[in-house]
Design a protein around this motif. Structure first.
Motif, PDB file in Angstrom:
ATOM      1  N   PHE A 293       6.117   6.027   0.381  1.00 35.14           N
ATOM      2  CA  PHE A 293       6.728   4.719   0.159  1.00 35.14           C
ATOM      3  C   PHE A 293       5.643   3.656   0.077  1.00 35.14           C
ATOM      4  O   PHE A 293       4.487   3.899   0.427  1.00 35.14           O
ATOM      5  CB  PHE A 293       7.724   4.373   1.277  1.00 35.14           C
ATOM      6  CG  PHE A 293       7.132   4.249   2.662  1.00 35.14           C
ATOM      7  CD1 PHE A 293       6.913   2.998   3.224  1.00 35.14           C
ATOM      8  CD2 PHE A 293       6.825   5.377   3.408  1.00 35.14           C
ATOM      9  CE1 PHE A 293       6.385   2.864   4.503  1.00 35.14           C
ATOM     10  CE2 PHE A 293       6.297   5.261   4.692  1.00 35.14           C
ATOM     11  CZ  PHE A 293       6.075   3.999   5.244  1.00 35.14           C
ATOM     12  N   GLU A 294       6.025   2.489  -0.432  1.00 37.34           N
ATOM     13  CA  GLU A 294       5.163   1.316  -0.424  1.00 37.34           C
ATOM     14  C   GLU A 294       5.844   0.245   0.397  1.00 37.34           C
ATOM     15  O   GLU A 294       7.077   0.134   0.363  1.00 37.34           O
ATOM     16  CB  GLU A 294       4.885   0.817  -1.839  1.00 37.34           C
ATOM     17  CG  GLU A 294       4.066   1.795  -2.650  1.00 37.34           C
ATOM     18  CD  GLU A 294       3.314   1.131  -3.785  1.00 37.34           C
ATOM     19  OE1 GLU A 294       3.451  -0.097  -3.972  1.00 37.34           O
ATOM     20  OE2 GLU A 294       2.582   1.843  -4.491  1.00 37.34           O
ATOM     21  N   ALA A 295       5.070  -0.541   1.119  1.00 41.88           N
ATOM     22  CA  ALA A 295       5.688  -1.516   2.005  1.00 41.88           C
ATOM     23  C   ALA A 295       4.814  -2.730   2.217  1.00 41.88           C
ATOM     24  O   ALA A 295       3.599  -2.684   2.062  1.00 41.88           O
ATOM     25  CB  ALA A 295       5.990  -0.864   3.359  1.00 41.88           C
ATOM     26  N   LYS A 296       5.477  -3.801   2.573  1.00 48.76           N
ATOM     27  CA  LYS A 296       4.791  -5.034   2.952  1.00 48.76           C
ATOM     28  C   LYS A 296       5.670  -5.754   3.974  1.00 48.76           C
ATOM     29  O   LYS A 296       6.891  -5.791   3.819  1.00 48.76           O
ATOM     30  CB  LYS A 296       4.570  -5.938   1.745  1.00 48.76           C
ATOM     31  CG  LYS A 296       3.865  -7.256   2.082  1.00 48.76           C
ATOM     32  CD  LYS A 296       3.743  -8.154   0.866  1.00 48.76           C
ATOM     33  CE  LYS A 296       3.111  -9.489   1.259  1.00 48.76           C
ATOM     34  NZ  LYS A 296       3.032 -10.414   0.093  1.00 48.76           N
TER      35      LYS A 296
ATOM     36  N   ALA B 129       0.834  -1.200   0.000  1.00 48.33           N
ATOM     37  CA  ALA B 129       0.000   0.000   0.000  1.00 48.33           C
ATOM     38  C   ALA B 129       0.870   1.251   0.000  1.00 48.33           C
ATOM     39  O   ALA B 129       1.981   1.244   0.523  1.00 48.33           O
ATOM     40  CB  ALA B 129      -0.911   0.006   1.226  1.00 48.33           C
ATOM     41  N   ALA B 130       0.367   2.325  -0.599  1.00 53.34           N
ATOM     42  CA  ALA B 130       1.084   3.589  -0.586  1.00 53.34           C
ATOM     43  C   ALA B 130       0.956   4.207   0.803  1.00 53.34           C
ATOM     44  O   ALA B 130      -0.133   4.296   1.357  1.00 53.34           O
ATOM     45  CB  ALA B 130       0.509   4.533  -1.634  1.00 53.34           C
TER      46      ALA B 130
ATOM     47  N   GLY C 175       7.640   0.928  -8.339  1.00 57.97           N
ATOM     48  CA  GLY C 175       8.325   0.154  -9.361  1.00 57.97           C
ATOM     49  C   GLY C 175       8.966  -1.115  -8.804  1.00 57.97           C
ATOM     50  O   GLY C 175       9.357  -1.996  -9.565  1.00 57.97           O
ATOM     51  N   TRP C 176       9.046  -1.204  -7.476  1.00 54.98           N
ATOM     52  CA  TRP C 176       9.627  -2.373  -6.818  1.00 54.98           C
ATOM     53  C   TRP C 176       8.566  -3.352  -6.342  1.00 54.98           C
ATOM     54  O   TRP C 176       8.848  -4.211  -5.494  1.00 54.98           O
ATOM     55  CB  TRP C 176      10.483  -1.920  -5.639  1.00 54.98           C
ATOM     56  CG  TRP C 176      11.687  -1.114  -6.003  1.00 54.98           C
ATOM     57  CD1 TRP C 176      11.829   0.233  -5.918  1.00 54.98           C
ATOM     58  CD2 TRP C 176      12.941  -1.609  -6.485  1.00 54.98           C
ATOM     59  NE1 TRP C 176      13.088   0.611  -6.329  1.00 54.98           N
ATOM     60  CE2 TRP C 176      13.793  -0.503  -6.679  1.00 54.98           C
ATOM     61  CE3 TRP C 176      13.413  -2.896  -6.775  1.00 54.98           C
ATOM     62  CZ2 TRP C 176      15.098  -0.627  -7.148  1.00 54.98           C
ATOM     63  CZ3 TRP C 176      14.719  -3.028  -7.240  1.00 54.98           C
ATOM     64  CH2 TRP C 176      15.547  -1.904  -7.427  1.00 54.98           C
ATOM     65  N   ARG C 177       7.343  -3.266  -6.858  1.00 57.50           N
ATOM     66  CA  ARG C 177       6.265  -4.117  -6.349  1.00 57.50           C
ATOM     67  C   ARG C 177       6.561  -5.604  -6.464  1.00 57.50           C
ATOM     68  O   ARG C 177       6.181  -6.383  -5.584  1.00 57.50           O
ATOM     69  CB  ARG C 177       4.952  -3.772  -7.062  1.00 57.50           C
ATOM     70  CG  ARG C 177       4.334  -2.495  -6.530  1.00 57.50           C
ATOM     71  CD  ARG C 177       3.070  -2.101  -7.243  1.00 57.50           C
ATOM     72  NE  ARG C 177       2.528  -0.879  -6.661  1.00 57.50           N
ATOM     73  CZ  ARG C 177       1.539  -0.166  -7.193  1.00 57.50           C
ATOM     74  NH1 ARG C 177       0.999  -0.573  -8.345  1.00 57.50           N
ATOM     75  NH2 ARG C 177       1.099   0.923  -6.602  1.00 57.50           N
TER      76      ARG C 177
ATOM     77  N   TYR D  22       9.650  12.359  -6.184  1.00 52.75           N
ATOM     78  CA  TYR D  22       8.950  11.247  -6.827  1.00 52.75           C
ATOM     79  C   TYR D  22       7.759  10.806  -5.973  1.00 52.75           C
ATOM     80  O   TYR D  22       7.819  10.857  -4.738  1.00 52.75           O
ATOM     81  CB  TYR D  22       9.876  10.048  -7.015  1.00 52.75           C
ATOM     82  CG  TYR D  22      10.979  10.261  -8.021  1.00 52.75           C
ATOM     83  CD1 TYR D  22      10.874   9.762  -9.322  1.00 52.75           C
ATOM     84  CD2 TYR D  22      12.134  10.952  -7.678  1.00 52.75           C
ATOM     85  CE1 TYR D  22      11.887   9.942 -10.246  1.00 52.75           C
ATOM     86  CE2 TYR D  22      13.160  11.139  -8.596  1.00 52.75           C
ATOM     87  CZ  TYR D  22      13.027  10.635  -9.877  1.00 52.75           C
ATOM     88  OH  TYR D  22      14.033  10.830 -10.791  1.00 52.75           O
ATOM     89  N   GLY D  23       6.705  10.328  -6.655  1.00 50.32           N
ATOM     90  CA  GLY D  23       5.571   9.752  -5.944  1.00 50.32           C
ATOM     91  C   GLY D  23       5.069  10.643  -4.832  1.00 50.32           C
ATOM     92  O   GLY D  23       4.730  11.806  -5.052  1.00 50.32           O
TER      93      GLY D  23
END
Length: 275
Positions: A16-19, A5-6, A39-41, A61-62
């Motif tokens: 950032f996106e994280a999991k 998720a963003a 882009g790193w999904r 960015y983003g």
């Protein structure tokens, strides 16, 4: 934790996106000039089960705010601030292209901050000492913007010029989408931030575990140059992906992930979650 998720930091400065479990080893991915955290999904999904996998939007960015004066040292300071804000201790930093330059700068300024690093398709110096190559490189990439093109119209051509053999179609679509979403001012600022970057005399001081990853068909960060760079980093591991251009994580996500997984597996204290 969110599933790719963003997110933003508390002060809204960084996106950032994280999991993954935030208590696990942080695995932080830094994109190139035409990229984004999202882009790193493929990597976030692949490693989020054992690591706190994070795709950082670098400044401009983003969801991240642009810096007042963009430069590689300023990007490195921003990364340090981001890591502190999310509580990332001894992270593994994976930097692609300009992201790899930022990681190198961070390691020179703060040698004990990371647990290990991956320098993917990057360089320890941007261009030759006379500056002519740098000027031609930047002019070739900013010229279309100066002539009225947009990032949306440029994205397919830019990505096509960066790839090698048999790229993954879904990965290319993601690469084009990320490139098209970059703000023109951010693209210009990031290009110009690389001028004068030269850590060739410093990278021998990097003492932590390091993976240097190249593509055999990468014209931006040639394999020959990266192999030489790897030789300057004490105890580094060098891997060259055959037939891959400058966008390994997009072109060959499974191969990229396998190489990264092997590095993490054989590196001490980087096993990720204890569960």
């Amino acid at each position: 934790m969110p599933n790719s998720a963003a997110l933003t930091t508390k002060d809204g400065r960084f996106g950032f996106e994280a999991k993954g479990d935030s208590a696990a080893t942080p695995l932080v991915f830094l994109h190139g000039i035409g990229g984004a955290g999202r882009g790193w999904r493929n990597q976030i999904e692949a490693f989020g089960d054992r690591y706190y996998a994070i795709g950082w939007d670098s400044p401009g960015y983003g969801g991240s705010k642009q810096l007042e004066t963009p430069s590689i040292p300023a990007f490195a300071e921003a990364l340090k601030d981001f890591l502190a804000q999310i509580g990332a201790r001894k992270p593994v930093l994976v930097g692609h292209s300009i992201g790899g330059m930022i990681v190198q700068r961070l390691m020179v300024d703060y040698p004990d901050l990371a647990g290990a690093i991956v320098l993917a398709q990057t360089t320890s110096a941007f261009g030759s000492s006379d500056g002519e190559w740098q000027k031609n490189f930047i002019d070739a990439r900013l010229g279309p913007l100066d002539r009225g093109e947009t990032m949306v119209s440029m994205a397919p051509k830019l990505v096509a010029g960066l790839i090698g053999d048999n790229p993954d179609p879904a990965g290319l679509e993601l690469a084009r989408d990320c490139m098209a979403s970059v703000k023109p001012d951010t693209y210009r600022a990031s290009m110009k931030a690389m001028i004068g970057f030269d850590l060739r005399k410093n990278i021998a001081n990097i003492k932590i575990q390091t993976l240097v990853l190249s593509g055999s068909k990468d014209n931006n960060a040639p394999a020959k140059t990266m192999a030489k760079m790897a030789g300057l980093v004490p105890g580094s591991t060098y891997v060259e992906l055959e037939g891959v251009g400058h966008l390994a994580s997009f072109e060959r996500p499974h191969e990229f992930n396998e190489v990264l997984a092997d590095f993490l597996k054989t590196s001490h204290n980087l096993s990720g979650s204890s569960s």
